[in-house]
Motif scaffolding. Structure first.
Motif: not given
Length: 421
Positions: A45-54, A111-123
Motif C-alpha cells: 500500500e505504501h508503493v501504491e500511494r507513492g511512498f518510498n520511505c517510512i 518486507a521493506a527490501k522486497r518492496h523497495g521501501i527505505y526506513v528512518i529509524l528514530s525513538s
C-alpha cells in the motif's frame, strides 16, 4: 528538474528523494486487529500511494537490554482505555497484549527490501512510547538513566538494532537513523523552548549527543545519522556538529486545532471530566497536560455535531487560506536562511508536519480542497528548497482515515515532490 541539497552526501543506493510516511507505531502489533499486522500488505500500500520511505519508532531500549541481550516480548496497551479509540495514532497496535518487537523488526525490514521501501529509524521513547509500554519495571529502568547519559544509552540500544539488520543484510533499507525524535525539544533537555537550562548546560547535552553519534559512526560508517528538531527553526545550541542529516518538523497549520479544541460548545451534554481522563491514564510518564485536554475534547465531542464541526473547520481554512500559505512560505524562507548559516553541508528532510489531527471521527482535512491546496504549496516549496525528503502530513499511515479515503491525494502529492527526477 530541481536540486537536492548536498546530494553528494547521500549514499548512491538511496533514493534521490524520499517520500516519507509516518506510521509511527509500525513495529508494535499485538494481534490481528492492529493496523500494522499484515506487514507485506502495508508495504504494498505504501508503493501504491507513492511512498518510498517510512519513519517510525525503532524499539530502542525495548528490544535489547544494556548488554545487547534480547529482552523478549513486551506488553503494549492503552493509555486512556477505550478513549484511545477516539485518537489518531493511539489505537493502532491492536488489543492490549504481548508484542514481539524483535520479530516484527526483522519481518518489517525483509518486507521493506522486497518492496523497495527505505526506513528512518528514530525513538519516541521519552516522549510517547513509554505511555504504551505496560512493563513498569522496564519503564522505570529506562527513566532511571540519568538525563546526561541518555544519548549514549540510546545510541547503544540503536547500535544493537543496527547489528541485527546488518547481520541479515537488511541495513541497505536504512535511509538514516536518529537517536531521538525532537532531540532539541525533549523535556529532560530543554522542554520545547521553555529554556529551563542555561547555555552552558545545553552545551553539555550537545557534547553528549555528538559523542553518541561519533560512537555510532565508528561502528556503522556506512549509515547516516541525523539530528531531529521539533521545529523548522532548530535550536542551534543543541545541534551536534557531526550530524549528517537535518530532520526538521513544521506544524504550520496546528493553530486550527487550538481554535477548535477550545470550543466546549461542541461537546455533548454528558461528559467524562478532565479529572476522570487524568485518572484513567495508565502511565506514570505523561508530563504534558495538553494531551489530557486533547483526549477530553475528542472523547466528549458530540457525534451529532460532527458535520457542523467539519463545515466550521473547512470554512475557517477557506477564510484564512492565504494566511496559512503565507506562513508556510515564511517558514521555508526562514529555513533556507538557517540552512545556509548553520547547516550548509548536510541533506535536509521534513519528518513531521502540517497538523496532528486528533480525532478519528473528524474528516474535514480529508474532505477540504483548500487543505490539499495548502499541502501542495508546501510540497512544491520543499522541493524547490532542495529537501531530500518530506512527509505529506504527520497522520499518514495505514491506521489513519486518509490512508483509504485519500490514496490518490497522497499519491498526487508524492508525485509532485518527486517531479520528473
Amino acid at each position: 528538474m530541481s536540486f537536492v541539497r548536498n546530494a553528494d552526501k547521500i549514499p548512491a543506493h538511496l533514493p534521490k528523494r524520499l517520500t516519507i510516511s509516518f506510521p509511527i507505531w509500525g513495529l508494535y502489533d499485538t494481534d490481528e486487529s492492529g493496523a500494522y499486522h499484515d506487514i507485506d500488505k502495508m508495504m504494498r500500500e505504501h508503493v501504491e500511494r507513492g511512498f518510498n520511505c517510512i519513519r517510525l519508532d525503532d524499539g530502542a531500549g525495548l528490544i535489547h537490554d544494556c548488554d545487547g541481550k534480547l529482552r523478549g516480548k513486551v506488553v503494549f496497551g492503552q493509555i486512556f482505555g477505550e478513549h484511545d479509540r477516539t485518537m489518531r495514532q493511539f489505537g493502532a497496535t491492536g488489543e492490549p497484549g504481548l508484542c514481539d518487537i524483535h520479530g516484527r523488526l526483522i519481518a518489517f525490514f525483509e518486507a521493506a527490501k522486497r518492496h523497495g521501501i527505505y526506513v528512518i529509524l528514530s525513538s519516541w521513547y521519552y516522549l510517547h512510547t513509554c505511555w504504551f509500554l505496560k512493563d513498569r519495571k522496564l519503564n522505570k529502568e529506562l527513566h532511571d538513566i540519568p538525563p546526561l547519559e541518555r544519548f549514549q544509552a540510546f545510541a547503544e540500544y540503536l547500535h544493537y538494532i543496527l547489528v541485527e539488520l546488518e547481520d541479515r543484510g537488511l541495513d541497505t533499507q536504512i535511509a538514516f537513523a536518529e537517536i531521538f525524535n525532537e532531540a532539541d525539544g525533549l523535556r529532560f533537555v530543554n522542554g520545547y523552548g521553555e529554556n529551563n537550562l542555561s547555555d552552558a548546560e545545553i552545551a553539555v547535552f550537545r557534547e553528549k549527543h555528538e559523542a553518541a553519534i561519533a560512537w555510532l559512526k565508528e561502528r556503522h560508517p556506512h549509515i547516516l545519522f541525523a539530528f531531529d528538531s521539533w521545529s523548522y527553526y532548530p535550536d542551534v545550541r543543541q545541534a551536534p556538529t557531526n550530524l549528517e542529516v537535518l530532520n526538521f518538523h513544521n506544524y504550520f497549520l496546528w493553530r486550527v486545532y487550538d481554535y477548535l479544541e477550545a470550543d466546549e460548545s461542541l461537546l455533548g451534554s454528558t461528559r467524562i471530566s478532565k479529572e476522570e481522563i487524568e485518572a484513567l491514564a495508565d502511565s506514570d510518564n505523561i508530563p504534558d497536560y495538553g494531551w489530557y485536554n486533547r483526549v477530553y475534547f475528542y472523547a466528549n465531542l458530540d457525534s451529532e455535531k460532527i458535520p457542523f464541526v467539519e463545515e466550521k473547520m473547512i470554512s475557517y481554512l477557506k477564510k484564512h487560506i492565504e494566511d496559512f500559505k503565507g506562513k508556510v512560505n515564511r517558514s521555508v524562507a526562514d529555513l533556507k536562511g538557517i540552512l545556509e548559516k548553520h547547516f550548509p553541508n548536510v541533506p535536509v528532510v521534513c519528518g513531521e508536519g502540517v497538523t496532528y489531527s486528533g480525532g478519528y471521527k473528524l474528516l474535514w482535512e480529508e474532505k477540504s480542497e483548500e487543505y490539499w491546496e495548502l499541502v501542495k504549496e508546501m510540497v512544491i516549496l520543499y522541493r524547490e528548497a532542495g529537501l531530500w525528503g518530506t512527509v505529506i502530513r504527520t497522520c499518514s499511515g495505514p491506521e489513519d482515515p486518509s490512508w483509504n479515503l485519500c490514496p490518490q491525494k497522497l499519491l498526487e502529492m508524492n508525485k509532485i515532490f518527486l517531479g520528473n527526477d
